[in-house]
Motif scaffolding. Structure first.
Motif, PDB file in Angstrom:
ATOM      1  N   TYR A  91       0.852  -1.184   0.000  1.00  0.00           N
ATOM      2  CA  TYR A  91       0.000   0.000   0.000  1.00  0.00           C
ATOM      3  C   TYR A  91       0.888   1.235   0.000  1.00  0.00           C
ATOM      4  CZ  TYR A  91      -2.876  -3.832   1.532  1.00  0.00           C
ATOM      5  OH  TYR A  91      -3.481  -5.048   1.609  1.00  0.00           O
ATOM      6  N   PRO A  92       0.847   2.013  -1.092  1.00  0.00           N
ATOM      7  CA  PRO A  92       1.830   3.091  -1.239  1.00  0.00           C
ATOM      8  C   PRO A  92       1.670   4.203  -0.203  1.00  0.00           C
ATOM      9  CG  PRO A  92       0.212   3.141  -3.034  1.00  0.00           C
ATOM     10  CD  PRO A  92      -0.041   1.892  -2.255  1.00  0.00           C
ATOM     11  N   HIS A  93       0.466   4.311   0.390  1.00  0.00           N
ATOM     12  CA  HIS A  93       0.252   5.413   1.332  1.00  0.00           C
ATOM     13  C   HIS A  93       0.596   5.017   2.759  1.00  0.00           C
ATOM     14  CE1 HIS A  93      -3.286   2.894   1.082  1.00  0.00           C
ATOM     15  NE2 HIS A  93      -3.657   3.298   2.262  1.00  0.00           N
ATOM     16  N   MET A  94       1.006   3.762   2.960  1.00  0.00           N
ATOM     17  CA  MET A  94       1.367   3.325   4.313  1.00  0.00           C
ATOM     18  C   MET A  94       2.881   3.124   4.408  1.00  0.00           C
ATOM     19  SD  MET A  94      -1.417   0.360   5.100  1.00  0.00           S
ATOM     20  CE  MET A  94      -3.111   0.448   4.548  1.00  0.00           C
ATOM     21  N   TYR A 110      -0.904  -4.176   8.795  1.00  0.00           N
ATOM     22  CA  TYR A 110      -2.280  -4.089   8.287  1.00  0.00           C
ATOM     23  C   TYR A 110      -3.111  -5.350   8.563  1.00  0.00           C
ATOM     24  CZ  TYR A 110      -6.006  -3.093   4.837  1.00  0.00           C
ATOM     25  OH  TYR A 110      -7.211  -2.887   4.215  1.00  0.00           O
ATOM     26  N   LYS A 131      -3.956  -5.321  12.228  1.00  0.00           N
ATOM     27  CA  LYS A 131      -4.923  -4.270  12.557  1.00  0.00           C
ATOM     28  C   LYS A 131      -6.339  -4.748  12.211  1.00  0.00           C
ATOM     29  CE  LYS A 131      -5.851   0.373  10.769  1.00  0.00           C
ATOM     30  NZ  LYS A 131      -5.264   1.397   9.882  1.00  0.00           N
ATOM     31  N   LEU A 132      -6.457  -5.422  11.068  1.00  0.00           N
ATOM     32  CA  LEU A 132      -7.778  -5.911  10.662  1.00  0.00           C
ATOM     33  C   LEU A 132      -8.271  -7.018  11.581  1.00  0.00           C
ATOM     34  CD1 LEU A 132      -7.168  -5.950   6.821  1.00  0.00           C
ATOM     35  CD2 LEU A 132      -8.709  -4.417   8.045  1.00  0.00           C
ATOM     36  N   GLN A 172     -13.976  -2.223   4.719  1.00  0.00           N
ATOM     37  CA  GLN A 172     -12.669  -1.846   5.292  1.00  0.00           C
ATOM     38  C   GLN A 172     -11.679  -1.507   4.188  1.00  0.00           C
ATOM     39  OE1 GLN A 172     -12.282  -5.459   7.578  1.00  0.00           O
ATOM     40  NE2 GLN A 172     -12.202  -4.293   9.481  1.00  0.00           N
ATOM     41  N   ARG A 173     -11.805  -2.219   3.054  1.00  0.00           N
ATOM     42  CA  ARG A 173     -10.908  -1.941   1.936  1.00  0.00           C
ATOM     43  C   ARG A 173     -11.134  -0.527   1.412  1.00  0.00           C
ATOM     44  NH1 ARG A 173     -10.977  -5.635  -3.414  1.00  0.00           N
ATOM     45  NH2 ARG A 173     -13.015  -4.671  -3.668  1.00  0.00           N
ATOM     46  N   TYR A 205      -9.553   1.850   4.217  1.00  0.00           N
ATOM     47  CA  TYR A 205      -8.105   1.854   4.449  1.00  0.00           C
ATOM     48  C   TYR A 205      -7.272   1.917   3.174  1.00  0.00           C
ATOM     49  CZ  TYR A 205      -9.266   0.516   9.205  1.00  0.00           C
ATOM     50  OH  TYR A 205      -9.767   0.487  10.461  1.00  0.00           O
ATOM     51  N   VAL A 206      -7.817   1.462   2.058  1.00  0.00           N
ATOM     52  CA  VAL A 206      -7.005   1.417   0.839  1.00  0.00           C
ATOM     53  C   VAL A 206      -7.528   2.369  -0.242  1.00  0.00           C
ATOM     54  CG1 VAL A 206      -6.107  -0.073  -1.006  1.00  0.00           C
ATOM     55  CG2 VAL A 206      -6.310  -0.948   1.322  1.00  0.00           C
ATOM     56  N   PRO A 216      -7.691   6.452   0.789  1.00  0.00           N
ATOM     57  CA  PRO A 216      -6.404   7.157   0.789  1.00  0.00           C
ATOM     58  C   PRO A 216      -5.788   7.259  -0.607  1.00  0.00           C
ATOM     59  CG  PRO A 216      -6.440   5.455   2.490  1.00  0.00           C
ATOM     60  CD  PRO A 216      -7.677   5.273   1.669  1.00  0.00           C
ATOM     61  N   LEU A 217      -6.057   6.266  -1.448  1.00  0.00           N
ATOM     62  CA  LEU A 217      -5.427   6.285  -2.766  1.00  0.00           C
ATOM     63  C   LEU A 217      -6.129   7.219  -3.735  1.00  0.00           C
ATOM     64  CD1 LEU A 217      -4.411   2.564  -3.316  1.00  0.00           C
ATOM     65  CD2 LEU A 217      -2.972   4.517  -2.767  1.00  0.00           C
TER      66      LEU A 217
END
Lengths: 359, 327
Positions: free
Chosen positions: A86-89, A97, A100-101, B222-223, B226-227, B230-231
């Motif tokens: 994930y590029p933003h993490m 991750y 966390k889930l 959740q996807r 969290y994913v 942000p993208l």
């Protein structure tokens, strides 16, 4: 965790991804799905991951049927060719991750991410973002993320294809070592037969959505059951020639207009009893350039590989790939005589492409 | 690199270097010219003209063919504007209209539509998005006529016919709830812009990333949280900025639907006032100079907002490094 696939089919409309696949994978086993692009290996992997739902057939993890189980409830880890970080993490957040889930406590997350990162040798990189890492480091992060939740099954989708050749060699060894160490059942998709041969306990060779063979690397190499397997496993690939095998006085000969080679009885009898011509297969390492060779030909091209030369020799209208010592400094255009080690020769039915020797 | 080339290659005479530099600048300006000329002709020059008009008393009542006769009045128009008893109401109308339409439709609903249509069958998603584009590609006059037919009083209005059929009381909607319809009518047009941008952003997220999230143990919700969210941060901020500015200046639909009414300026927004004052005064008296003052303030608000958005959202950073692609 045992993984059992029975009569699995996955179709996308009229397009067949994989058809009637049956595979029983043992607990802790490392299995490679090997095949060219579009053979259905990745489709199978994504079906195992739960991304795709099977059209037909049954998938079991242990005794549990998982056909309609959501990916998140399968406890699998997966490593992608593109790394899929994930590029933003940050690296830490990427690895944490899955935890966390799972609502693992912050302190536990911290401990387990540190532990995995140290095993993967990326403990120094936890604050970086994926964009700041090299390909090899990214792949380690991806592996760490797959391992951190202690999965029952590990899935690899061509994880090394985007790495440079040297790194690929290193990672190959590390993944194999890690897998043996942890004993997690692993399924590894690749189109690189060297990867499959070196890493896997057993290889499932696939083509056109069908399983061609499922055996140990040695067995696939020495006793290929189909011409596809024979041609796909082994590098450089096996040479194929159309021949007719004749029996005379209890001796067997593979013949073409420019070749006549004696075959021992165990290998020669089955093709001799076959109606019509057959396909003979012989591996490059079973052909030698020798002064006392029975077949003469002309060198068409020499490709230096460093340790040895890959030489294409033309015999009549046939062409044979073989490996020769670099010290002999063979040149294109040179006339040479070839010796064939007929004890390793394979024969296939040209119609069904099935082996005439092993069933 | 070019610095190195210059110092190491000392045999090249300065004169030639200079003309090369000039040439390279010419090239750069050449490439900027098409966009530059458009901005100058269609933005800077009109702004300058309007700015000038806003400090004159030019109006249809004192208009002669000799433009040199129009009178310079300094900031008088602005003074009048600030003392206008309705300017305050119109100002807050504008803020209300922009904020509510933007947040409910242009951003939230656009996001919901694109998330929903990218999580269902591809073709079905395409059909739904095509439906949402209809309000935008329909000519505003036709589009507003449709709404007027729908909201018209009983027995003509379609909604009121349903009300009657189900035994409910009927309403004159545009008189009783003008804001609801101003926002909805504009919002239905506004959704498609964000929807297109968000959809393409979501679809350009690599499939592997989306699959990885599911395998890592996320649900689809959740996807998204969290994913996906942000993208698509950059397209999201872009849509917020762009749509704020475009809502600030849009008035055609309001003009056609309520023309700022009912009553005194109930749904009048700033850009519509500028139009009314300058070009369509109730009394046939077009006050070009005074209307320009409204327009100038709108341009200033727009420019200030644009600069604030760019600073707050750090657009330069987002453009320098497209996050989605930087894997």
């Amino acid at each position: 965790m045992k993984v059992t696939i029975d009569n699995l089919s996955k179709k996308f409309g009229d397009v067949v991804g994989v058809e009637n696949l049956t595979l029983h994978i043992e607990d802790g086993e490392f299995v490679a799905f090997l095949g060219p692009s579009g053979c259905g290996k990745t489709t199978t992997l994504l079906t195992l991951a739960g991304i795709y739902k099977p059209t037909d057939g049954v998938i079991r993890f242990g005794e549990r049927i998982v056909n309609t189980v959501q990916p998140k409830d399968r406890n699998i880890g997966m490593v992608f060719q593109s790394y899929a970080l994930y590029p933003h993490m940050t690296v830490f957040q990427n690895i944490a991750y899955p935890l966390k889930l799972k609502k693992v406590s912050k302190a536990d997350q911290h401990d387990r991410v540190r532990q995995v990162a140290n095993v993967m040798g990326i403990g120094e990189l936890l604050d970086r973002r994926p964009g700041q890492l090299s390909g090899g480091q990214q792949q380690r992060v991806a592996l760490g993320r797959a391992l951190v939740k202690e999965p029952d099954v590990l899935l690899f989708d061509e994880p090394l294809s985007n790495l440079d050749a040297r790194l690929r060699l290193t990672m190959r060894g590390e993944i194999k070592h890690l897998q043996k160490d942890l004993g997690i059942t692993s399924i590894y998709v690749t189109h690189d037969q060297v990867e499959a041969m070196t890493m896997a306990d057993r290889i499932a060779v696939m083509s056109g959505g069908h399983l061609q063979a499922f055996d140990s690397p040695d067995e696939l190499y020495d006793r290929p059951k189909t011409q596809f397997v024979a041609g796909f496993v082994g590098n450089p690939p096996m040479n194929f020639v159309d021949v007719s095998v004749q029996a005379s006085n209890g001796r067997f000969f593979a013949e073409t207009e420019s070749l006549r080679l004696e075959v021992q009885k165990a290998r020669g009898a089955p093709p001799a009893s076959h109606d019509g011509p057959v396909v003979m297969g012989i591996r490059p390492e079973d052909i030698q350039i020798a002064s006392n060779g029975l077949v003469s030909g002309e060198i068409f091209v020499v490709e230096p590989l460093g340790r040895e030369d890959l030489i294409d020799v033309r015999v009549g209208r046939h062409s044979f790939l073989l490996l020769a010592d670099t010290e002999n400094r063979h040149q294109a255009g040179e006339r040479v005589s070839l010796a064939f080690d007929m004890e390793q020769v394979q024969f296939f039915d040209p119609e069904t492409e099935k082996s005439l020797l092993w069933q | 690199m070019s610095e190195q080339a210059k110092t190491s290659d000392s045999s090249v005479p300065r004169g030639i270097l200079g003309s090369n530099a000039l040439k390279s600048y010419l090239g750069a300006y050449g490439f900027m010219a098409p966009a530059g000329i458009l901005v100058i002709v269609f933005f800077l020059i009109p702004v300058a003209i309007v700015l000038y008009l806003s400090v004159t008393n030019l109006a249809s009542s004192n208009f002669t063919s000799d433009l040199a006769k129009m009178e310079f009045v300094g900031l008088k128009n602005y003074q009048t504007l600030l003392n206008d008893q309705f300017a305050r109401k119109i100002f807050f109308n504008t803020i209300f209209y922009v904020l509510v339409t933007l947040s409910i439709f242009n951003v939230s609903l656009a996001l919901i539509v694109s998330l929903l249509t990218t999580h269902i069958d591809r073709n079905a998603g395409f059909v739904f998005r095509a439906l949402w584009i209809l309000p935008r590609i329909t000519s505003p006059v036709v589009y507003i006529l449709i709404w007027k037919r729908m909201t018209a009083e009983a027995p003509f209005g379609i909604i009121n016919q349903f009300n009657e059929a189900f035994g409910q009381p009927t309403y004159n909607y545009l008189a009783t709830n003008p804001w609801v319809f101003v926002v909805v009518v504009n919002g239905f047009i506004g959704v498609s812009f964000g929807m297109i941008i968000f959809t393409s952003a979501i679809e350009s997220i690599p499939k592997d990333l989306l699959n990885a999230s599911l395998v890592d143990g996320s649900s689809k919700l959740q996807r998204i949280r969290y994913v996906i969210m942000p993208l698509i941060r950059w397209p999201l901020l872009f849509v917020v900025t762009y749509q704020t500015l475009s809502l600030l200046t849009s008035f055609v639909e309001i003009q056609l639907l309520t023309d700022g009414g009912p009553g005194l300026y109930r749904t009048e927004v700033w850009s519509l006032t500028a139009y009314h004052r300058a070009l369509s005064n109730y009394f046939g008296n077009a006050q070009w100079g005074y209307g320009s003052a409204f327009a100038v303030l709108l341009v200033m608000i727009g420019v200030v907002l644009a600069v604030i958005y760019m600073r707050v959202f750090r657009f330069d950073e987002l453009i320098a490094e497209p996050r989605v692609e930087a894997l």
